[in-house]
Motif scaffolding. Sequence first.
Motif, PDB file in Angstrom:
ATOM      1  N   TYR A  87       0.857  -1.178   0.000  1.00  0.00           N
ATOM      2  CA  TYR A  87       0.000   0.000   0.000  1.00  0.00           C
ATOM      3  C   TYR A  87       0.896   1.232   0.000  1.00  0.00           C
ATOM      4  CZ  TYR A  87      -3.334   3.543   1.475  1.00  0.00           C
ATOM      5  OH  TYR A  87      -4.110   4.673   1.532  1.00  0.00           O
ATOM      6  N   ASP A  88       0.615   2.185  -0.920  1.00  0.00           N
ATOM      7  CA  ASP A  88       1.474   3.354  -1.025  1.00  0.00           C
ATOM      8  C   ASP A  88       0.731   4.474  -1.728  1.00  0.00           C
ATOM      9  OD1 ASP A  88       3.721   4.869  -0.654  1.00  0.00           O
ATOM     10  OD2 ASP A  88       5.053   3.644  -1.886  1.00  0.00           O
TER      11      ASP A  88
ATOM     12  N   ASP B   2      -3.003   9.545   0.579  1.00  0.00           N
ATOM     13  CA  ASP B   2      -3.184   8.119   0.866  1.00  0.00           C
ATOM     14  C   ASP B   2      -2.621   7.702   2.216  1.00  0.00           C
ATOM     15  OD1 ASP B   2      -4.386   7.301  -1.672  1.00  0.00           O
ATOM     16  OD2 ASP B   2      -2.442   7.768  -2.558  1.00  0.00           O
ATOM     17  N   ALA B   3      -2.046   8.642   2.959  1.00  0.00           N
ATOM     18  CA  ALA B   3      -1.313   8.281   4.172  1.00  0.00           C
ATOM     19  C   ALA B   3      -2.205   7.709   5.261  1.00  0.00           C
ATOM     20  CB  ALA B   3      -0.555   9.490   4.708  1.00  0.00           C
TER      21      ALA B   3
ATOM     22  N   GLY C 189      -5.135   2.229   3.851  1.00  0.00           N
ATOM     23  CA  GLY C 189      -4.394   0.983   4.006  1.00  0.00           C
ATOM     24  C   GLY C 189      -5.160  -0.118   4.694  1.00  0.00           C
TER      25      GLY C 189
ATOM     26  N   ARG D 131      -0.760   0.195   9.369  1.00  0.00           N
ATOM     27  CA  ARG D 131      -2.077   0.779   9.088  1.00  0.00           C
ATOM     28  C   ARG D 131      -3.164  -0.261   9.401  1.00  0.00           C
ATOM     29  NH1 ARG D 131       0.749   4.680   9.176  1.00  0.00           N
ATOM     30  NH2 ARG D 131       0.756   6.450   7.722  1.00  0.00           N
TER      31      ARG D 131
ATOM     32  N   TYR E 244       2.140   1.539   5.332  1.00  0.00           N
ATOM     33  CA  TYR E 244       2.203   2.638   4.377  1.00  0.00           C
ATOM     34  C   TYR E 244       3.607   2.692   3.789  1.00  0.00           C
ATOM     35  CZ  TYR E 244       2.076   7.461   2.584  1.00  0.00           C
ATOM     36  OH  TYR E 244       2.133   8.583   1.784  1.00  0.00           O
TER      37      TYR E 244
END
Length: 554
Positions: free
Chosen positions: A56-57, A62-63, A66, A414, A434
């Motif tokens: 997941y990135d 997007d932080a 996840g 996450r 992350y």
Amino acid sequence: MSRRRRLAAIAGVAVVILAVAAIGAGAWLTAARPASAGPAPRFVDETASSGLDFTYDGPFDDAVGGGVAVLDCNGDGKPDLYLAGGANSAGLFRNDSPVGGSLAFSRITSPVTDLTDVNGAYPIDIDGDGITDLVVLRNSGNLILRGLGGCRFQDVTAAWGLNPGTDHTEAFSATWEPGNRWPTIAFGNYVNFVITDVHARCEPNDFIRPSASGTGFAPAIPLTPAFCALSLLFSDWDGSGRSDLRVSNDDEYYDPYVGSEQLWRVDPGRTPRLYTAADGWVTVHVEGMGIASYDLTGDGLPEVYLTSQAASRLQTLADGPSRPVYKDIGLDYGVNVAHPFMGANTNLPSTAWHDEFEDVNNDGRIDLFVSKGNVTSQPDYAQQDPSNLLLGQPDGTFAEAADKAGIVTYERGRGAALADFNLDGRLDLVQSFYGAPVRIWRNAGPVTGDGSDAGQANWLALRLSEPGGNVDAIGSVIEIQAGSTTWRREITIGGGHAGGQLGWIHFGLGAATSAQVRVHWPDGQVGPWQAVAANGFEIVDRASGTIQPWIPGP
């Protein structure tokens, strides 16, 4: 998320406040429990051999995603995985693990599930056909994927009347209101980063009932005020038979003089109403990430654990079910975990995300897993921030065991899930990070490895089945009784961080070799006590009034 130095300073004061609030909470620790605690489980990292090659990135937007969804997409009884990918494609993984063996997964590729901008997902059987569907949370329009069996899905978002929207969605929950075959659902929306005013960025949340025809969904009712939700949970907090909606909000993005955590009263057929101070609701400010609930005190009502930065909270009702007056008891139970328990940054505050109550060592005491990791690279918060595995103790408190269990990592945790992937009666662990590859650990039993917990690690796995639309009996409460110990679990969809589970419901039984089971069904009817043997999978079928054993295949 910055305003961090102020919060770090507040965290020290908060500990003092929590200490005062915890005085007198010791009475809650006297509920009947097994006499001794089992050893820590030994988790074996099988990521490299499992076939779970996934990350997941994405950019800062997007932080805070996840999520991990656990579901049985092909009907073989084994938990499969759907993993959010952020800027990368999401991934559906079929579980090929042999019973009792090493963990193994195969990726199932399809344009229907290989989606970008996915923050998380929740499994749910919306149409009551016995095949699990997926609600997918995205930055660019939420989706409903109808399960077709065989790990195949169909996008029915438009066909079922859902407006996908364009909000940054991070949270979801669902319940079945009386008389409806289809669920009432809610989406928790986060931040509109285009808006420059930091206190005006929170998008309204969406409350959605079934359409008048009974299938498909009606237009959303906006829940305002909204304060940047990261977790939602429909739960019967007061034992009334009515599921209200708890919302955990990120106080980085709302005016602290206006916003807070929220609880919405949901009466059938009426627009939800926000509980206020006049109802007894106590203002709580946290950078809310996840919600977990479980009846820790034995009073039949769930406590709630709220993850945050430096201020995770365990709350219980202070005045019983008459009013939603919650008090903090986390200090008394040892679950505040405001700082890393090891590593180079133990002097800095933690950042907590997914939380989950499960019994990982089957000793009959509920345990708590808390996924942790810095948002990005915030200097005021720990960079080395290992997740917590808190084991239930004889006095009702919790003790750290992540290091003994072998799950310590300094990647930015996450979403996560504890599930029995190889159907051996032990809960395994999968965790998303992350900007780093997902990891999966197989639960190989006690750390001691010498059989010292023999007879203290029995278990039971249940699934509920009832006729009508709510086939998985969401909203039920399962009671398990063995000797003087009673375990209770409310069956919900929602909570955690950006992902959830639908499948086997796990109970550790400790030394008990058999138990009595009964179900408080969603309509308020209570089934009879029925005897079951330990160490098996059982389906509680309401239509027949029986409990049927289920035997895993190869």
